[in-house]
Motif scaffolding. Structure first.
Motif, PDB file in Angstrom:
ATOM      1  N   ARG A   1       0.826  -1.208   0.000  1.00  0.00           N
ATOM      2  CA  ARG A   1       0.000   0.000   0.000  1.00  0.00           C
ATOM      3  C   ARG A   1       0.858   1.256   0.000  1.00  0.00           C
ATOM      4  N   VAL A   2       0.456   2.233  -0.792  1.00  0.00           N
ATOM      5  CA  VAL A   2       1.153   3.517  -0.821  1.00  0.00           C
ATOM      6  C   VAL A   2       0.688   4.366   0.360  1.00  0.00           C
ATOM      7  N   ALA A   3       1.638   4.889   1.123  1.00  0.00           N
ATOM      8  CA  ALA A   3       1.326   5.685   2.305  1.00  0.00           C
ATOM      9  C   ALA A   3       0.969   7.110   1.933  1.00  0.00           C
ATOM     10  N   GLN A   4       0.299   7.789   2.837  1.00  0.00           N
ATOM     11  CA  GLN A   4       0.060   9.218   2.732  1.00  0.00           C
ATOM     12  C   GLN A   4       1.192   9.971   3.439  1.00  0.00           C
ATOM     13  N   PRO A   5       1.511  11.182   3.004  1.00  0.00           N
ATOM     14  CA  PRO A   5       2.585  11.936   3.660  1.00  0.00           C
ATOM     15  C   PRO A   5       2.393  12.086   5.158  1.00  0.00           C
ATOM     16  N   GLU A   6       1.143  12.204   5.600  1.00  0.00           N
ATOM     17  CA  GLU A   6       0.865  12.366   7.025  1.00  0.00           C
ATOM     18  C   GLU A   6       1.309  11.167   7.847  1.00  0.00           C
ATOM     19  N   GLU A   7       1.316   9.973   7.239  1.00  0.00           N
ATOM     20  CA  GLU A   7       1.768   8.785   7.956  1.00  0.00           C
ATOM     21  C   GLU A   7       3.272   8.827   8.202  1.00  0.00           C
ATOM     22  N   GLN A   8       4.015   9.352   7.232  1.00  0.00           N
ATOM     23  CA  GLN A   8       5.451   9.524   7.422  1.00  0.00           C
ATOM     24  C   GLN A   8       5.707  10.636   8.458  1.00  0.00           C
ATOM     25  N   ALA A   9       4.925  11.706   8.375  1.00  0.00           N
ATOM     26  CA  ALA A   9       5.093  12.823   9.303  1.00  0.00           C
ATOM     27  C   ALA A   9       4.864  12.384  10.750  1.00  0.00           C
ATOM     28  N   ALA A  10       3.895  11.502  10.961  1.00  0.00           N
ATOM     29  CA  ALA A  10       3.614  11.031  12.322  1.00  0.00           C
ATOM     30  C   ALA A  10       4.818  10.306  12.910  1.00  0.00           C
ATOM     31  N   ALA A  11       5.511   9.533  12.082  1.00  0.00           N
ATOM     32  CA  ALA A  11       6.700   8.820  12.558  1.00  0.00           C
ATOM     33  C   ALA A  11       7.840   9.791  12.867  1.00  0.00           C
ATOM     34  N   ILE A  12       8.005  10.810  12.019  1.00  0.00           N
ATOM     35  CA  ILE A  12       9.043  11.817  12.256  1.00  0.00           C
ATOM     36  C   ILE A  12       8.757  12.561  13.552  1.00  0.00           C
ATOM     37  N   LEU A  13       7.503  12.967  13.740  1.00  0.00           N
ATOM     38  CA  LEU A  13       7.122  13.681  14.951  1.00  0.00           C
ATOM     39  C   LEU A  13       7.415  12.842  16.188  1.00  0.00           C
ATOM     40  N   PHE A  14       7.073  11.579  16.148  1.00  0.00           N
ATOM     41  CA  PHE A  14       7.343  10.687  17.274  1.00  0.00           C
ATOM     42  C   PHE A  14       8.831  10.626  17.599  1.00  0.00           C
ATOM     43  N   LEU A  15       9.659  10.426  16.573  1.00  0.00           N
ATOM     44  CA  LEU A  15      11.099  10.285  16.812  1.00  0.00           C
ATOM     45  C   LEU A  15      11.711  11.570  17.364  1.00  0.00           C
ATOM     46  N   ALA A  16      11.119  12.714  17.042  1.00  0.00           N
ATOM     47  CA  ALA A  16      11.630  13.984  17.548  1.00  0.00           C
ATOM     48  C   ALA A  16      11.105  14.325  18.933  1.00  0.00           C
ATOM     49  N   SER A  17      10.092  13.619  19.378  1.00  0.00           N
ATOM     50  CA  SER A  17       9.382  13.985  20.598  1.00  0.00           C
ATOM     51  C   SER A  17      10.005  13.361  21.839  1.00  0.00           C
TER      52      SER A  17
ATOM     53  N   ALA B   1      10.080   9.556  22.481  1.00  0.00           N
ATOM     54  CA  ALA B   1      11.164   8.728  21.933  1.00  0.00           C
ATOM     55  C   ALA B   1      12.505   9.063  22.592  1.00  0.00           C
ATOM     56  N   ALA B   2      12.461   9.502  23.831  1.00  0.00           N
ATOM     57  CA  ALA B   2      13.656  10.013  24.509  1.00  0.00           C
ATOM     58  C   ALA B   2      14.799   9.007  24.587  1.00  0.00           C
ATOM     59  N   ASN B   3      14.477   7.725  24.574  1.00  0.00           N
ATOM     60  CA  ASN B   3      15.532   6.711  24.665  1.00  0.00           C
ATOM     61  C   ASN B   3      15.734   5.974  23.346  1.00  0.00           C
ATOM     62  N   ILE B   4      15.252   6.554  22.265  1.00  0.00           N
ATOM     63  CA  ILE B   4      15.447   5.967  20.938  1.00  0.00           C
ATOM     64  C   ILE B   4      16.512   6.781  20.225  1.00  0.00           C
ATOM     65  N   ASN B   5      17.602   6.129  19.856  1.00  0.00           N
ATOM     66  CA  ASN B   5      18.740   6.828  19.262  1.00  0.00           C
ATOM     67  C   ASN B   5      19.448   5.876  18.305  1.00  0.00           C
ATOM     68  N   GLY B   6      19.683   6.332  17.091  1.00  0.00           N
ATOM     69  CA  GLY B   6      20.350   5.500  16.097  1.00  0.00           C
ATOM     70  C   GLY B   6      19.431   4.517  15.401  1.00  0.00           C
ATOM     71  N   ALA B   7      18.129   4.720  15.530  1.00  0.00           N
ATOM     72  CA  ALA B   7      17.159   3.801  14.924  1.00  0.00           C
ATOM     73  C   ALA B   7      16.826   4.227  13.506  1.00  0.00           C
ATOM     74  N   ILE B   8      16.630   3.230  12.646  1.00  0.00           N
ATOM     75  CA  ILE B   8      16.139   3.451  11.285  1.00  0.00           C
ATOM     76  C   ILE B   8      14.776   2.782  11.223  1.00  0.00           C
ATOM     77  N   LEU B   9      13.729   3.602  11.212  1.00  0.00           N
ATOM     78  CA  LEU B   9      12.364   3.091  11.345  1.00  0.00           C
ATOM     79  C   LEU B   9      11.699   2.956   9.978  1.00  0.00           C
ATOM     80  N   PRO B  10      11.464   1.732   9.501  1.00  0.00           N
ATOM     81  CA  PRO B  10      10.729   1.580   8.242  1.00  0.00           C
ATOM     82  C   PRO B  10       9.272   1.994   8.434  1.00  0.00           C
ATOM     83  N   VAL B  11       8.798   2.842   7.534  1.00  0.00           N
ATOM     84  CA  VAL B  11       7.384   3.236   7.527  1.00  0.00           C
ATOM     85  C   VAL B  11       6.885   2.853   6.137  1.00  0.00           C
ATOM     86  N   ASP B  12       6.572   1.578   5.975  1.00  0.00           N
ATOM     87  CA  ASP B  12       6.487   1.004   4.630  1.00  0.00           C
ATOM     88  C   ASP B  12       5.463  -0.114   4.492  1.00  0.00           C
TER      89      ASP B  12
END
Length: 253
Positions: A217-233, A236-247
């Motif tokens: 399935r092709v994602a919507q941009p908002e689905e990618q944005a939600a993952a970016i927002l989470f990683l910056a928030s 996700a304070a103890n998440i570092n060096g992760a490569i998160l597939p949103v796919d």
């Protein structure tokens, strides 16, 4: 857990459209002050107006982010307007022509590497002193499924996104004790305006064709944005060096 983004200064590159636009809007909804960096002045300006109309704060800086002078302007503007840079989202990027290595021109290689890998390097290097001085910071890079496998794009794009993955992991290790986190998303197929200029008769597109049945399935941009927002928030304070597939599971195939 609250996002902790209210009042934070955020730079989002490629924010005039697609994933970048959705990301800028998501940060603004959380109360962040957002700098919209994009090559397209019209698109960047439209996003600023959209954010301001919702009662949030935004400013645009336009130009080619692979040029040091533009990078300097972006960071200086963020520091002047926001008092610092708390979050950097390196999202701007371009596609290649799906060219196999033997078909890649010097111009295609150099432009893709410059925009997709050198620009994030330049921007990250420029914001690091400000994050180090503050003792905190979050960097989120937009990698790609092409940063995880060899069958998702041409040679130049694949190399550039593998480079983004490596840059992200190295940043995480080098600066974790200084309060800085670096993570990346690896989007799969996403509905954006990025359409590669493909020569259907070239070897690269023909060789890659059979693998695209796994995209899902092709994602919507908002689905990618939600993952970016989470990683910056702060969530996700103890998440570092992760490569998160949103796919939608493409990376698991």
């Amino acid at each position: 857990m609250a996002s902790g983004l209210d009042g934070r200064g955020v730079i989002v590159t490629g924010a005039g459209s697609g994933i970048g636009r959705a990301t800028a809007l998501a940060f603004a909804r959380e109360g962040a002050r957002v700098l919209i960096a994009d090559l397209n002045a019209e698109g960047a300006g439209a996003v600023v107006k959209e954010i301001e109309a919702a009662g949030a704060t935004a400013v645009a800086v336009t130009g080619d982010l692979s040029e040091q002078s533009v990078v300097d302007q972006v960071v200086a503007t963020a520091v002047e307007r926001f008092g610092g840079v708390d979050v950097l989202v390196n999202n701007a990027g371009i596609m290649d022509r799906m060219s196999a290595l033997g078909e890649v021109s010097d111009a295609e290689w150099e432009r893709v590497i410059r925009v997709n890998l050198t620009a994030p390097f330049l921007l990250t290097r420029a914001v690091l002193p400000h994050m180090l001085a503050a003792g905190r910071g979050a960097i989120v890079n937009t990698a790609s499924e092409a940063g995880l496998r060899g069958s998702a794009a041409g040679a130049a794009y694949t190399a550039s996104k593998h480079g983004v993955v490596g840059l992200t992991k190295n940043l995480a290790v080098m600066y974790r004790d200084q309060g800085i986190r670096a993570n990346a998303i690896a989007p799969g197929g996403t509905a954006t305006g990025m359409i590669p200029d493909i020569d259907g008769e070239a070897h690269g597109p023909k060789a890659l064709g059979p693998y695209f049945g796994n995209v899902g399935r092709v994602a919507q941009p908002e689905e990618q944005a939600a993952a970016i927002l989470f990683l910056a928030s702060d969530a996700a304070a103890n998440i570092n060096g992760a490569i998160l597939p949103v796919d939608n599971g493409w990376a698991a195939v």
